[in-house]
Design an enzyme around this catalytic site. Structure first.
Site, short mmCIF file in Angstrom:
data_model
loop_
_atom_site.label_atom_id
_atom_site.label_comp_id
_atom_site.label_asym_id
_atom_site.label_seq_id
_atom_site.Cartn_x
_atom_site.Cartn_y
_atom_site.Cartn_z
N ALA A 157 -86.76 -1.54 28.33
CA ALA A 157 -87.54 -2.35 27.39
C ALA A 157 -87.54 -1.61 26.06
CB ALA A 157 -88.96 -2.52 27.92
N GLY B 171 -86.40 -1.11 32.11
CA GLY B 171 -86.19 -2.56 32.17
C GLY B 171 -84.74 -2.94 32.41
N GLU C 281 -89.78 5.48 32.93
CA GLU C 281 -91.02 5.12 32.23
C GLU C 281 -92.05 6.25 32.28
OE1 GLU C 281 -89.32 3.14 34.27
OE2 GLU C 281 -89.27 1.10 33.48
N GLU D 53 -84.36 -2.78 36.01
CA GLU D 53 -85.15 -3.88 36.56
C GLU D 53 -84.44 -5.23 36.36
OE1 GLU D 53 -88.42 -2.20 34.28
OE2 GLU D 53 -89.68 -2.37 36.06
N1 CAA Z 1 -85.94 1.23 23.23
C1 CAA Z 1 -85.66 1.26 21.91
N2 CAA Z 1 -84.62 1.91 21.38
C2 CAA Z 1 -83.82 2.59 22.23
C3 CAA Z 1 -84.04 2.60 23.61
C4 CAA Z 1 -85.16 1.88 24.11
N3 CAA Z 1 -85.42 1.79 25.42
N4 CAA Z 1 -83.09 3.37 24.20
C5 CAA Z 1 -82.28 3.80 23.20
N5 CAA Z 1 -82.73 3.33 22.01
C6 CAA Z 1 -82.16 3.58 20.67
C7 CAA Z 1 -82.46 4.99 20.20
O1 CAA Z 1 -83.74 5.04 19.64
C8 CAA Z 1 -81.35 5.18 19.19
O2 CAA Z 1 -81.69 4.50 18.01
P1 CAA Z 1 -81.61 5.27 16.58
O3 CAA Z 1 -80.13 5.56 16.44
O4 CAA Z 1 -82.11 4.27 15.63
O5 CAA Z 1 -82.41 6.50 16.73
C9 CAA Z 1 -80.17 4.42 19.81
O6 CAA Z 1 -80.74 3.52 20.76
C10 CAA Z 1 -79.21 5.34 20.56
O7 CAA Z 1 -79.98 6.11 21.49
P2 CAA Z 1 -79.87 7.69 21.62
O8 CAA Z 1 -79.53 8.29 20.30
O9 CAA Z 1 -81.12 8.16 22.30
O10 CAA Z 1 -78.59 7.80 22.57
P3 CAA Z 1 -78.26 8.99 23.59
O11 CAA Z 1 -76.88 8.73 24.05
O12 CAA Z 1 -78.56 10.31 22.98
O13 CAA Z 1 -79.29 8.81 24.83
C11 CAA Z 1 -80.49 7.55 26.49
C12 CAA Z 1 -79.19 7.70 25.65
C13 CAA Z 1 -80.60 8.72 27.48
C14 CAA Z 1 -80.37 6.25 27.27
C15 CAA Z 1 -81.70 7.55 25.55
O14 CAA Z 1 -81.47 6.60 24.50
C16 CAA Z 1 -82.99 7.18 26.22
O15 CAA Z 1 -83.56 8.00 26.90
N6 CAA Z 1 -83.48 5.93 26.00
C17 CAA Z 1 -84.74 5.50 26.52
C18 CAA Z 1 -84.67 5.22 28.02
C19 CAA Z 1 -86.02 4.79 28.55
O16 CAA Z 1 -86.99 5.54 28.52
N7 CAA Z 1 -86.12 3.54 29.06
C20 CAA Z 1 -87.35 2.99 29.58
C21 CAA Z 1 -88.04 2.13 28.54
S1 CAA Z 1 -89.64 1.63 29.01
C22 CAA Z 1 -89.43 0.29 30.03
O17 CAA Z 1 -88.34 -0.14 30.29
C23 CAA Z 1 -90.71 -0.29 30.56
C24 CAA Z 1 -90.58 -1.35 31.57
O18 CAA Z 1 -90.37 -1.13 32.74
C25 CAA Z 1 -90.80 -2.72 31.19
#
Ligand code: CAA
Length: 257
Positions: free
Chosen positions: A65, A108, A131, A111
């Protein structure tokens, strides 16, 4: 509806939807959800489409998400708007949906893949529910579907530690139906969807409904439901055609009736 966050195309009888927010690793925001639900609804009602594939990019199916969209939410907002509640429309699509997953399927994203009917993964796929690292827990079905699909031990491990599992581990524990080399992912998923689309559409839809019933009800009720629908299939021309074709040693020509 014009789409900005997904790309929609058809490949014969297969509807193909690509999540397309590359700058955010396909993070799932409200705009993308609205478009995805719209596109799925259109395919569901289109008699020419027999199955659907949802995919992402080589790097990410979806990294969860959209954290930036939700970080300033407060409880009342989330509750009153039933934040992310509309994701539950995806599993209500009646035609089969295959998730073709390469790269990250996190939060998400994992999911959403589990809302599909089965997952075909590239070797590069990584699944996880991180999360907990953000101070929340899964909210689009991760705790419930993972526990049902891969069991308590792995579900707890993923949800409580936030670790990722690779495609081979995901296949071993039953989350994923097939693992293929990355360059073959889309072709494999489209071929599987086209195969499904070649069968009797009412039978396909009833089969999906019946397998899904196994996750909703008791064994006795599920078996009763299965038998009722099985009996009803003898009212179909497609049943007569399928069985006649077997006896005649020819390929059946299903008419979806
Ligand atoms: N939401 C918003 N933006 C996201 C994102 C997310 N879930 N995941 C990645 N992005 C964005 C980053 O912010 C980044 O944007 P900027 O260049 O503007 O900073 C861009 O995508 C590229 O990401 P990274 O630079 O972080 O890429 P990476 O290769 O270094 O890392 C990754 C990849 C390990 C997937 C890392 O992006 C990450 O950890 N993302 C978040 C994963 C996460 O926590 N997901 C769970 C979300 S909460 C949820 O889903 C709740 C639910 O159940 C409903």
């Amino acid at each position: 509806m014009a789409y900005e966050n997904i790309i929609v195309e058809t490949r014969g009888p297969v509807g193909l939807i690509r999540l397309n927010r590359p700058q955010a690793l396909n993070a799932l925001n409200s705009a993308l959800l609205g478009e995805l639900n719209d596109a799925l609804g259109v395919f569901d009602l289109d008699g020419r489409i027999g199955a659907i594939v949802i995919t992402g990019s080589e790097k990410a199916f979806a990294a969860g998400a959209d954290i930036k969209e939700m970080q300033s939410l407060d409880f009342v907002d989330a509750y009153m708007k039933d934040f992310i509640g509309d994701w539950e429309k995806v599993p209500r699509i009646r035609k089969p949906i295959i998730a073709a997953v390469a790269g990250y399927a996190l939060g998400g994203g994992c999911e959403l893949a589990m809302m599909c009917d089965f997952i075909i993964a590239a070797k590069t796929a990584k699944f996880g529910q991180p999360e907990i690292t953000l101070g929340v827990m899964p909210g689009m079905g991760g705790t419930q579907r993972l526990a049902r699909f891969i069991g308590k031990a792995k579900a707890m491990d993923l949800c409580l530690t936030g670790r990722m599992m690779d495609a081979d581990e995901a296949e071993r524990c039953g989350l994923v139906a097939r693992v293929v080399p990355s360059q073959e992912l889309i072709e494999e998923a489209i071929n599987a969807a086209a195969k499904i689309a070649s069968f009797s559409q009412p039978v396909v839809m009833m089969t999906k409904e019946t397998v899904n019933r196994a996750y909703e009800t008791t064994l006795t009720e599920g078996l009763r439901f299965e038998r009722r629908l099985f009996h009803s299939m003898f009212a179909l021309e497609d049943q007569k055609e399928g069985m006649a074709a077997f006896s005649d040693k020819r390929t059946p020509s299903f008419k979806n009736r």
